[in-house]
Design a protein around this motif. Sequence first.
Motif, PDB file in Angstrom:
ATOM      1  N   LEU A  72      -3.605  -3.632 -16.259  1.00  0.00           N
ATOM      2  CA  LEU A  72      -2.793  -2.736 -15.307  1.00  0.00           C
ATOM      3  C   LEU A  72      -1.210  -2.853 -15.458  1.00  0.00           C
ATOM      4  O   LEU A  72      -1.032  -4.219 -15.501  1.00  0.00           O
ATOM      5  CB  LEU A  72      -3.566  -2.577 -14.109  1.00  0.00           C
ATOM      6  N   PRO A  73      -0.486  -2.151 -14.898  1.00  0.00           N
ATOM      7  CA  PRO A  73       0.797  -2.619 -14.571  1.00  0.00           C
ATOM      8  C   PRO A  73       0.806  -3.629 -13.368  1.00  0.00           C
ATOM      9  O   PRO A  73       0.188  -3.499 -12.431  1.00  0.00           O
ATOM     10  CB  PRO A  73       1.338  -1.391 -13.987  1.00  0.00           C
ATOM     11  N   ARG A  74       1.775  -4.525 -13.632  1.00  0.00           N
ATOM     12  CA  ARG A  74       1.600  -5.904 -12.618  1.00  0.00           C
ATOM     13  C   ARG A  74       1.652  -5.353 -11.046  1.00  0.00           C
ATOM     14  O   ARG A  74       1.217  -6.082 -10.362  1.00  0.00           O
ATOM     15  CB  ARG A  74       2.762  -6.871 -12.990  1.00  0.00           C
ATOM     16  N   ARG A  75       2.218  -4.220 -10.889  1.00  0.00           N
ATOM     17  CA  ARG A  75       2.618  -3.946  -9.530  1.00  0.00           C
ATOM     18  C   ARG A  75       1.063  -3.652  -8.932  1.00  0.00           C
ATOM     19  O   ARG A  75       1.034  -3.693  -7.380  1.00  0.00           O
ATOM     20  CB  ARG A  75       3.425  -2.846  -9.294  1.00  0.00           C
ATOM     21  N   VAL A  76       0.253  -3.215  -9.520  1.00  0.00           N
ATOM     22  CA  VAL A  76      -1.213  -3.091  -9.091  1.00  0.00           C
ATOM     23  C   VAL A  76      -1.663  -4.370  -8.373  1.00  0.00           C
ATOM     24  O   VAL A  76      -2.166  -4.528  -7.445  1.00  0.00           O
ATOM     25  CB  VAL A  76      -2.044  -2.351 -10.131  1.00  0.00           C
ATOM     26  N   SER A  77      -1.645  -5.329  -9.381  1.00  0.00           N
ATOM     27  CA  SER A  77      -2.253  -6.712  -8.759  1.00  0.00           C
ATOM     28  C   SER A  77      -1.175  -7.349  -7.823  1.00  0.00           C
ATOM     29  O   SER A  77      -1.882  -8.097  -6.877  1.00  0.00           O
ATOM     30  CB  SER A  77      -2.195  -7.671  -9.975  1.00  0.00           C
ATOM     31  N   LYS A  78      -0.015  -6.990  -7.876  1.00  0.00           N
ATOM     32  CA  LYS A  78       0.891  -7.373  -6.780  1.00  0.00           C
ATOM     33  C   LYS A  78       0.476  -6.979  -5.198  1.00  0.00           C
ATOM     34  O   LYS A  78       0.462  -7.470  -4.350  1.00  0.00           O
ATOM     35  CB  LYS A  78       2.487  -7.076  -6.959  1.00  0.00           C
ATOM     36  N   LEU A  79       0.378  -5.533  -5.239  1.00  0.00           N
ATOM     37  CA  LEU A  79      -0.284  -4.946  -4.129  1.00  0.00           C
ATOM     38  C   LEU A  79      -1.815  -5.616  -3.640  1.00  0.00           C
ATOM     39  O   LEU A  79      -1.831  -5.818  -2.699  1.00  0.00           O
ATOM     40  CB  LEU A  79      -0.393  -3.442  -4.381  1.00  0.00           C
ATOM     41  N   PHE A  80      -2.506  -5.827  -4.717  1.00  0.00           N
ATOM     42  CA  PHE A  80      -3.924  -6.216  -4.419  1.00  0.00           C
ATOM     43  C   PHE A  80      -3.738  -7.467  -3.750  1.00  0.00           C
ATOM     44  O   PHE A  80      -4.417  -8.045  -2.806  1.00  0.00           O
ATOM     45  CB  PHE A  80      -4.751  -6.404  -5.693  1.00  0.00           C
ATOM     46  N   ALA A  81      -2.817  -8.538  -4.405  1.00  0.00           N
ATOM     47  CA  ALA A  81      -2.489  -9.955  -3.940  1.00  0.00           C
ATOM     48  C   ALA A  81      -2.033  -9.691  -2.313  1.00  0.00           C
ATOM     49  O   ALA A  81      -2.404 -10.412  -1.504  1.00  0.00           O
ATOM     50  CB  ALA A  81      -1.530 -10.603  -4.931  1.00  0.00           C
ATOM     51  N   TRP A  82      -1.035  -8.849  -2.281  1.00  0.00           N
ATOM     52  CA  TRP A  82      -0.680  -8.698  -0.904  1.00  0.00           C
ATOM     53  C   TRP A  82      -1.710  -8.174   0.234  1.00  0.00           C
ATOM     54  O   TRP A  82      -1.789  -8.736   1.187  1.00  0.00           O
ATOM     55  CB  TRP A  82       0.626  -7.605  -1.012  1.00  0.00           C
ATOM     56  N   LEU A  84      -4.854  -9.054   0.135  1.00  0.00           N
ATOM     57  CA  LEU A  84      -5.582 -10.362   0.074  1.00  0.00           C
ATOM     58  C   LEU A  84      -4.914 -11.267   1.102  1.00  0.00           C
ATOM     59  O   LEU A  84      -5.649 -11.853   2.028  1.00  0.00           O
ATOM     60  CB  LEU A  84      -5.898 -10.856  -1.066  1.00  0.00           C
ATOM     61  N   ASN A  85      -3.481 -11.706   0.789  1.00  0.00           N
ATOM     62  CA  ASN A  85      -2.836 -12.320   1.748  1.00  0.00           C
ATOM     63  C   ASN A  85      -2.671 -11.847   3.172  1.00  0.00           C
ATOM     64  O   ASN A  85      -2.946 -12.632   3.936  1.00  0.00           O
ATOM     65  CB  ASN A  85      -1.488 -12.436   1.256  1.00  0.00           C
ATOM     66  N   ALA A  86      -2.789 -10.266   3.286  1.00  0.00           N
ATOM     67  CA  ALA A  86      -2.823 -10.019   4.547  1.00  0.00           C
ATOM     68  C   ALA A  86      -4.244 -10.157   5.311  1.00  0.00           C
ATOM     69  O   ALA A  86      -4.395 -10.277   6.467  1.00  0.00           O
ATOM     70  CB  ALA A  86      -2.596  -8.349   4.536  1.00  0.00           C
ATOM     71  N   ALA A  87      -5.381 -10.461   4.437  1.00  0.00           N
ATOM     72  CA  ALA A  87      -6.433 -10.779   5.168  1.00  0.00           C
ATOM     73  C   ALA A  87      -6.950 -12.254   5.102  1.00  0.00           C
ATOM     74  O   ALA A  87      -8.299 -12.447   5.020  1.00  0.00           O
ATOM     75  CB  ALA A  87      -7.598  -9.925   4.299  1.00  0.00           C
ATOM     76  N   THR A  88      -5.963 -13.121   5.016  1.00  0.00           N
ATOM     77  CA  THR A  88      -6.297 -14.699   5.128  1.00  0.00           C
ATOM     78  C   THR A  88      -6.931 -15.087   6.304  1.00  0.00           C
ATOM     79  O   THR A  88      -7.936 -16.051   6.033  1.00  0.00           O
ATOM     80  CB  THR A  88      -5.102 -15.221   4.924  1.00  0.00           C
ATOM     81  N   ARG A  89      -6.887 -14.628   7.606  1.00  0.00           N
ATOM     82  CA  ARG A  89      -7.527 -15.021   8.539  1.00  0.00           C
ATOM     83  C   ARG A  89      -9.247 -14.864   8.389  1.00  0.00           C
ATOM     84  O   ARG A  89      -9.976 -15.951   8.582  1.00  0.00           O
ATOM     85  CB  ARG A  89      -7.092 -14.433   9.833  1.00  0.00           C
ATOM     86  N   PRO A  90      -9.520 -13.648   8.260  1.00  0.00           N
ATOM     87  CA  PRO A  90     -10.953 -13.640   7.816  1.00  0.00           C
ATOM     88  C   PRO A  90     -11.482 -14.258   6.559  1.00  0.00           C
ATOM     89  O   PRO A  90     -12.645 -14.926   6.612  1.00  0.00           O
ATOM     90  CB  PRO A  90     -11.015 -12.036   7.484  1.00  0.00           C
ATOM     91  N   PHE A  91     -10.626 -14.428   5.612  1.00  0.00           N
ATOM     92  CA  PHE A  91     -11.146 -14.917   4.581  1.00  0.00           C
ATOM     93  C   PHE A  91     -11.152 -16.682   4.809  1.00  0.00           C
ATOM     94  O   PHE A  91     -12.151 -17.405   4.229  1.00  0.00           O
ATOM     95  CB  PHE A  91     -10.150 -15.005   3.249  1.00  0.00           C
ATOM     96  N   ASP A  92     -10.361 -17.298   5.475  1.00  0.00           N
ATOM     97  CA  ASP A  92     -10.383 -18.700   6.122  1.00  0.00           C
ATOM     98  C   ASP A  92     -11.722 -18.859   6.894  1.00  0.00           C
ATOM     99  O   ASP A  92     -12.507 -19.761   6.561  1.00  0.00           O
ATOM    100  CB  ASP A  92      -9.181 -19.123   6.967  1.00  0.00           C
ATOM    101  N   LEU A  93     -11.965 -17.889   7.734  1.00  0.00           N
ATOM    102  CA  LEU A  93     -13.453 -17.941   8.460  1.00  0.00           C
ATOM    103  C   LEU A  93     -14.601 -18.048   7.390  1.00  0.00           C
ATOM    104  O   LEU A  93     -15.538 -19.026   7.622  1.00  0.00           O
ATOM    105  CB  LEU A  93     -13.573 -16.924   9.392  1.00  0.00           C
TER     106      LEU A  93
END
Length: 182
Positions: A72-82, A84-93
């Motif tokens: 896919l265009p790179r911007r799609v995975s950039k949005l996906f990574a963004w 996931l980064n926004a969900a770091t607190r639940p991920f850490d738990l």
Amino acid sequence: MAHGHPMDRQAVHDDYERVRQVFRHLLDTAQADRDRATRGTRWTNEQLLWHMLFGFMLVRVLLVLAYFFGRLPRRVSKLFAWLLNAATRPFDLVNYAGPCGAVKVYGPRRMAAAFDRVIGCLQRQLAAESDAGLERGMHYPVRWDPFFKDFMTRADIYRYPVQHFDFHHRQLTLGDDAHDLT
């Protein structure tokens, strides 16, 4: 190829074999120290060993994600990574709680067998990868792991679990290594 350079598949294979042997040794010798606290984490040695195994299990999922997002265009995975980064607190738990529960199900024998299976699977997958496939990649949530880079190819992902393993290996407090816990 990785970033324009040929990937040394044999070196990755050798690293996988090295960590497989180290992991088995750690499991064989950890019995007396499995409930001891580790350095720099809230986990016990047994929980950290499971987390080290999980790092290899996770690679299979990361490779699938990179396969699809790499088309896919790179911007799609950039949005996906963004996201996931926004969900770091639940991920850490979840990242912390997972090993706490998993060691109640996975004993040392099951962890050893699972480690052998996942290493064998990754070695077979790597051997079958095309050079073009190794160059595909995607953006990753850099807040989730110190070894995630903003953009990682599949070649980078194959190397990731050894870095993760070696880092956490130094945090174990097994045997004579159990001095000055901080």
